[in-house]
Design an enzyme around this catalytic site. Structure first.
Site, PDB file in Angstrom:
ATOM      1  CB  ALA A 193      -1.060  -0.023   1.134  1.00  0.00           C
ATOM      2  CB  CYS A 232      11.023   6.876   1.567  1.00  0.00           C
ATOM      3  SG  CYS A 232      10.086   6.538   3.017  1.00  0.00           S
TER       4      CYS A 232
END
Length: 310
Positions: free
Chosen positions: A117, A236
């Site tokens: 997701a 990230c």
């Protein structure tokens, strides 16, 4: 007030820790500078050239060097782009398009997207597979899985099966998947450019908590990977404990190998020593991307292969 001073004021511990990684004014400015809007053209719904030609009539597009379907676009709100509503383009951060490019999935393969997701990378994987084969798109949270399903439907992805398991569950499917993407949950330092709260809420405790989750997930992913298969690990964030430490852990515990990644992208040096710990020189093959390298989110990407049996 300079970016450096703002960060130091909001979260002194954060400032102190990451000034050891890079301590230029440019680095601190780009950590907080708002992101450029970028999109990926969804070739499952229309040919790339057709969509680009249509968009160019109205917007300025700047190609993203490391992904053929990616463009920076001069728009502040994608709701103004009709093609976005139709699923012909998808809002996706430029550096987050790198992991699926490195994964390089092929039509007909069995692929696991372990933490899928909201689905932008899953859609990109399906695009490279030309909607042939099967993607297991997993996310442990039901609310996030619903968003994932909605996005995959919008993109016209026909080959995904959505599951809601803890990623470690997949370890039982030993030597099963041709390719696996583990875009791991992380402390999201790269996303401060999107949401200031990632800076306010950052703590060392969170980093360690994520590191432990990541080690568990990368080990499970490697178990589930076929010999000869490719596992891409990405985050990230810029913390070595969530990046080099996690991949080094896998290299020490298994027969995993790293492969170099050849892309036209500017990078920072991978960290081979941190807080007295030394990491395998193999980690030079990973990509460490700081926000000031390409004016994108921060990202870390490692391409891991499982050797074929003797």
């Amino acid at each position: 007030m300079s970016a450096r001073d703002r960060i130091r004021e909001v979260n002194p511990e954060f400032y102190e820790r990451y000034s050891k990684l890079e301590d230029t004014d440019e680095f601190w400015e780009f950590i907080v500078k708002p992101l450029r809007q970028s999109i990926r053209v969804n070739t499952l719904k229309a040919p790339l050239e057709v969509v680009v030609e249509r968009l160019s009539e109205e917007f300025e597009l700047e190609p993203i060097p490391w992904v053929r379907e990616g463009f920076f676009i001069n728009v502040d709100n994608l709701a103004k782009v009709p093609e976005h509503g139709l699923g012909l383009v998808f809002g996706q951060e430029a550096s987050s398009m790198i992991p699926p490019v490195v994964l390089d999935p092929k039509p007909g393969e069995l692929v696991l997207d372990m933490a899928a997701a909201p689905g932008s990378k899953t859609g990109q994987i399906a695009q490279y597979m030309e909607n042939e084969g099967c993607i297991i798109a997993n996310d442990p949270k039901l609310s996030r899985a619903n968003v994932l399903i909605a996005n995959l439907n919008k993109m016209g992805v026909l080959i995904a099966r959505v599951t809601t398991r803890d990623g470690a569950y997949f370890a039982r499917f030993q030597n099963t998947f041709d390719r696996i993407l583990l875009d791991a949950p992380c402390s999201s330092v790269g996303m401060i450019r999107k949401k200031w709260r990632f800076l306010e809420e950052w703590s060392m405790k969170t980093v360690v908590r994520y590191m432990n989750i990541q080690k568990r997930l990368i080990r499970a992913a490697y178990e589930a990977l076929k010999p000869g298969g490719t596992l891409v690990y990405s985050t990230c964030t810029i913390d070595p404990l969530e990046n080099e430490e996690v991949v080094d852990y896998l290299l020490r515990k298994t027969d995993a190998r790293l492969e170099p990644i050849k892309l036209p992208v500017r990078t920072s040096e991978p960290v081979l020593e941190w807080e007295g710990r030394e990491y395998s020189p193999e980690l030079k093959k990973a990509l460490r991307i700081h926000p000031n390298d390409n004016d994108t989110e921060a990202f870390f990407i490692a391409k891991i292969v499982k050797p074929e049996g003797d």
